[in-house]
Design an enzyme around this catalytic site. Structure first.
Site, PDB file in Angstrom:
ATOM      1  N   ARG A   1      -3.232 -10.119   4.868  1.00 29.36           N
ATOM      2  CA  ARG A   1      -3.609 -10.149   3.447  1.00 29.36           C
ATOM      3  C   ARG A   1      -2.410  -9.649   2.650  1.00 29.36           C
ATOM      4  O   ARG A   1      -2.004  -8.496   2.796  1.00 29.36           O
ATOM      5  CB  ARG A   1      -4.846  -9.261   3.241  1.00 29.36           C
ATOM      6  CG  ARG A   1      -5.417  -9.311   1.832  1.00 29.36           C
ATOM      7  CD  ARG A   1      -6.668  -8.450   1.731  1.00 29.36           C
ATOM      8  NE  ARG A   1      -7.247  -8.517   0.413  1.00 29.36           N
ATOM      9  CZ  ARG A   1      -6.828  -7.808  -0.627  1.00 29.36           C
ATOM     10  NH1 ARG A   1      -5.825  -6.967  -0.483  1.00 29.36           N
ATOM     11  NH2 ARG A   1      -7.399  -7.942  -1.799  1.00 29.36           N
TER      12      ARG A   1
ATOM     13  N   LYS B   1       0.814  -1.220   0.000  1.00 34.46           N
ATOM     14  CA  LYS B   1       0.000   0.000   0.000  1.00 34.46           C
ATOM     15  C   LYS B   1       0.845   1.266   0.000  1.00 34.46           C
ATOM     16  O   LYS B   1       1.973   1.288   0.453  1.00 34.46           O
ATOM     17  CB  LYS B   1      -0.995  -0.039   1.158  1.00 34.46           C
ATOM     18  CG  LYS B   1      -2.125  -1.021   0.812  1.00 34.46           C
ATOM     19  CD  LYS B   1      -3.301  -0.985   1.736  1.00 34.46           C
ATOM     20  CE  LYS B   1      -4.348  -1.964   1.190  1.00 34.46           C
ATOM     21  NZ  LYS B   1      -5.346  -2.337   2.183  1.00 34.46           N
TER      22      LYS B   1
HETATM   23  N1  HH2 Z   1      -7.290  -4.050   0.682  1.00 33.90           N
HETATM   24  C1  HH2 Z   1      -7.600  -4.086  -0.633  1.00 33.90           C
HETATM   25  C2  HH2 Z   1      -8.661  -4.881  -1.074  1.00 33.90           C
HETATM   26  N2  HH2 Z   1      -9.363  -5.648  -0.221  1.00 33.90           N
HETATM   27  N3  HH2 Z   1      -9.752  -6.428   1.977  1.00 33.90           N
HETATM   28  C3  HH2 Z   1      -9.458  -6.401   3.275  1.00 33.90           C
HETATM   29  N4  HH2 Z   1     -10.149  -7.161   4.145  1.00 33.90           N
HETATM   30  N5  HH2 Z   1      -8.448  -5.624   3.778  1.00 33.90           N
HETATM   31  C4  HH2 Z   1      -7.694  -4.825   2.978  1.00 33.90           C
HETATM   32  O1  HH2 Z   1      -6.794  -4.122   3.487  1.00 33.90           O
HETATM   33  C5  HH2 Z   1      -7.990  -4.813   1.569  1.00 33.90           C
HETATM   34  C6  HH2 Z   1      -9.050  -5.642   1.094  1.00 33.90           C
HETATM   35  C7  HH2 Z   1      -6.824  -3.269  -1.594  1.00 33.90           C
HETATM   36  O2  HH2 Z   1      -5.753  -3.998  -2.119  1.00 33.90           O
HETATM   37  P1  HH2 Z   1      -5.762  -4.758  -3.528  1.00 33.90           P
HETATM   38  O3  HH2 Z   1      -6.773  -5.847  -3.546  1.00 33.90           O
HETATM   39  O4  HH2 Z   1      -4.379  -5.205  -3.835  1.00 33.90           O
HETATM   40  O5  HH2 Z   1      -6.102  -3.625  -4.589  1.00 33.90           O
HETATM   41  P2  HH2 Z   1      -7.422  -3.234  -5.380  1.00 33.90           P
HETATM   42  O6  HH2 Z   1      -8.493  -2.894  -4.391  1.00 33.90           O
HETATM   43  O7  HH2 Z   1      -6.951  -2.053  -6.212  1.00 33.90           O
HETATM   44  O8  HH2 Z   1      -7.829  -4.414  -6.223  1.00 33.90           O
END
Ligand code: HH2
Length: 274
Positions: free
Chosen positions: A252, A216
């Protein structure tokens, strides 16, 4: 009925991330083809992920939502080929969660904490699924526009307690739920740091805490780049290790091997593992 979440996923457990999206902030477009996503998920389990979180909608700052049809078209061909793995579906939509659970997923990871779709709580309860409730201030499109709190930790804690009570009222057993402060979801760098420093206050709620700091932007900003849009793997592992020491259970992460190695060594040094 499934065993308590903490029994199925003892601390520390790593939740590997596979984003089947064109626009996720760190891996957008890499796993849009089902073959690539399936191979990535299997690779993450080989690297030590306890469960793989498959998502078909980016929630990065500024993102717009996608329709249920689009999200299903992305995740269904992937989840249907991974029924032998422990899977979580990263969705706020009842229609997507229902199909994922039918195909064998065991967890719903809802970044809206059951505020996005009024039917999702029933789908989780009927599907006997595990559930992650995450805190977010506002919505992805606008959440990073000057987020404000009087005390970020007590506000996030009160929110998660309220959403946990809501889930239990809807028939989801408390022991199937984990809680997530939502690093980067409507939070400044200082808010993220405060939440991580005082994580024990969220752990005190009594449910396993999941932390998602992997890659992040606040990590890149702590490393000195005020315009960073992502953070490094080593910085993410450092956060995971400290969060583990402060009581977090689930992590995660996109870079599973590095997180598993860091957490395994941290466990050995704190007497939890040898
Ligand atoms: N962060 C993201 C997405 N889902 N779910 C939980 N429970 N906690 C988190 O911190 C979280 C999440 C964002 O990361 P990412 O999936 O890599 O990116 P994007 O939302 O752009 O697909």
């Amino acid at each position: 009925m499934r065993p308590p979440l903490e029994q199925a996923f003892p601390r520390p457990s790593v939740l590997g991330v596979v984003n089947v999206t064109p626009d996720s902030f760190s891996d957008g477009g890499l796993f849009l083809r089902p073959d690539a996503a399936v191979a990535e998920a299997r690779g993450l389990v080989d690297e030590g992920a306890a469960i793989v979180d498959v998502g078909g909608e980016s929630t990065r700052p500024g993102s717009e939502g996608v329709t249920v049809e689009e999200e299903l078209a992305r995740v269904e061909p992937v989840i249907s080929r991974l029924s032998d793995l422990p899977l979580s579906v990263d969705t706020s939509k009842a229609g997507v969660a229902r199909r994922a659970l039918e195909l064998g997923a065991c967890m719903v990871n809802d970044v809206t904490a059951l505020r996005g779709d009024p039917e999702l709580a029933g789908v989780v309860a009927d599907g006997d699924a595990y559930l992650c409730l995450m805190h977010m201030l506002g919505e992805p499109r606008t959440m990073q526009e000057e987020p404000r709190y009087d005390d970020v930790v007590s506000e996030v804690k009160a929110f998660l307690e309220e959403r946990l009570a809501f889930a239990v009222d809807a028939g989801i057993p408390e022991e199937h739920v984990c809680l997530d402060p939502g690093i980067g979801f409507g939070k400044t760098v200082a808010h993220n740091v405060e939440l991580l420093m005082r994580l024990d206050e969220l752990v005190a709620v009594g449910r396993p805490v999941l932390v998602g700091a992997s890659r992040k932007r606040f990590l890149g900003r702590l490393l000195g780049d005020p315009d960073a849009l992502t953070g490094s793997v080593s910085a993410g592992v450092a956060v995971a290790v400290l969060a583990y020491q402060r009581g977090a259970s689930l992590f995660r992460a996109h870079d599973v091997r590095e997180h598993v190695e860091g957490l395994t060594v941290a466990g050995a040094l704190t007497g939890a593992a040898t």
